[in-house]
Scaffold this motif. Sequence first.
Motif, PDB file in Angstrom:
ATOM      1  N   ALA A 110       0.477  -0.741  -0.183  1.00 14.67           N
ATOM      2  CA  ALA A 110      -0.314  -0.375   0.144  1.00 14.67           C
ATOM      3  C   ALA A 110       1.098   1.179   0.269  1.00 14.67           C
ATOM      4  O   ALA A 110       0.524   2.087  -0.638  1.00 14.67           O
ATOM      5  N   SER A 111       1.963   0.853   0.769  1.00 20.49           N
ATOM      6  CA  SER A 111       2.820   2.454   0.881  1.00 20.49           C
ATOM      7  C   SER A 111       3.453   2.838  -0.620  1.00 20.49           C
ATOM      8  O   SER A 111       3.675   4.223  -1.047  1.00 20.49           O
ATOM      9  N   LEU A 112       4.330   1.507  -0.940  1.00 17.63           N
ATOM     10  CA  LEU A 112       4.407   1.123  -2.563  1.00 17.63           C
ATOM     11  C   LEU A 112       3.881   2.214  -3.613  1.00 17.63           C
ATOM     12  O   LEU A 112       4.768   3.080  -4.084  1.00 17.63           O
ATOM     13  N   ILE A 113       2.156   1.802  -3.466  1.00 21.85           N
ATOM     14  CA  ILE A 113       1.644   2.359  -4.458  1.00 21.85           C
ATOM     15  C   ILE A 113       1.624   3.805  -4.332  1.00 21.85           C
ATOM     16  O   ILE A 113       1.539   4.583  -4.884  1.00 21.85           O
ATOM     17  N   LEU A 114       1.667   4.104  -3.089  1.00 17.94           N
ATOM     18  CA  LEU A 114       1.567   5.671  -2.580  1.00 17.94           C
ATOM     19  C   LEU A 114       2.355   6.781  -3.301  1.00 17.94           C
ATOM     20  O   LEU A 114       2.565   7.602  -3.661  1.00 17.94           O
ATOM     21  N   GLY A 115       3.535   5.676  -3.036  1.00 14.94           N
ATOM     22  CA  GLY A 115       5.064   6.038  -3.597  1.00 14.94           C
ATOM     23  C   GLY A 115       5.405   6.216  -5.340  1.00 14.94           C
ATOM     24  O   GLY A 115       6.055   6.923  -5.364  1.00 14.94           O
ATOM     25  N   ILE A 116       4.750   5.120  -5.594  1.00 13.35           N
ATOM     26  CA  ILE A 116       4.788   5.084  -7.131  1.00 13.35           C
ATOM     27  C   ILE A 116       3.754   6.893  -7.563  1.00 13.35           C
ATOM     28  O   ILE A 116       3.555   7.277  -8.323  1.00 13.35           O
ATOM     29  N   THR A 117       2.821   6.828  -7.005  1.00 13.13           N
ATOM     30  CA  THR A 117       1.966   7.447  -7.480  1.00 13.13           C
ATOM     31  C   THR A 117       3.087   9.329  -7.039  1.00 13.13           C
ATOM     32  O   THR A 117       3.298  10.014  -7.806  1.00 13.13           O
TER      33      THR A 117
END
Length: 228
Positions: free
Chosen positions: A156-163
């Motif tokens: 979940a945190s990685l997805i926000l990082g990609i964003t």
Amino acid sequence: MPFEPSLLFQASFWGDLSQLITPAVGETLYMVVVSTLLAYLLGLPLGVILVVTSPGHISPNPWVERILGTFINILRSAPFIILLVAFIPFTRSLVGTSIGTTAAIVPLVIASAPFVARVVESSLKEVPYGVIEAALSMGASPLQIIKKVLLTEAKASLILGITITTISIIGYTAMAGAVGGGGLGDLAIQYGYNRFRTDIMIATVVILVVIVQGLQSLGTTLARRLSH
């Protein structure tokens, strides 16, 4: 020629505006998508190495962490516009030219990969070490812990990082337009600023805002669904 509000009511005006903006949007999306993919291809392993080699982690190695961290910090400290110019010879040797959207991808990746590494590092460090200890007690190897514990628990945190990374790269592409990188930034400078076309300036800003808002909403939604 200054922009006249009366032009808004002419069909030819909207046709000309569309012919300018449509290819610029395509160039921007091309740069953003390819740069983000390549930046994560380089930055994700770097971020993982920073985490697992940190003190008290599964493979502590202070020398590797210190040297890699210093290298990443050096690249991150350089403004993108400087990297854009400094890597012109490398870009030309790699893709055969230093002008255009494909050429702009090279400095975009170089500038974004260190940022990705730090974002990934921050995300993986959010995983409770108790979960890692539990995996170690069951005989999991370091590679299994990275794949099935760290990356899985931090998704979940990685997805926000990609964003966040993608939105940052969108900003970089606008700067790349200042040196002939193409895309909306180049359009805004060459046609909007240099030719006093306020309508083009406004249109590029609106399009960039819409793209950023769409990406942020998508990233937040995906992260919310993936979080525990």
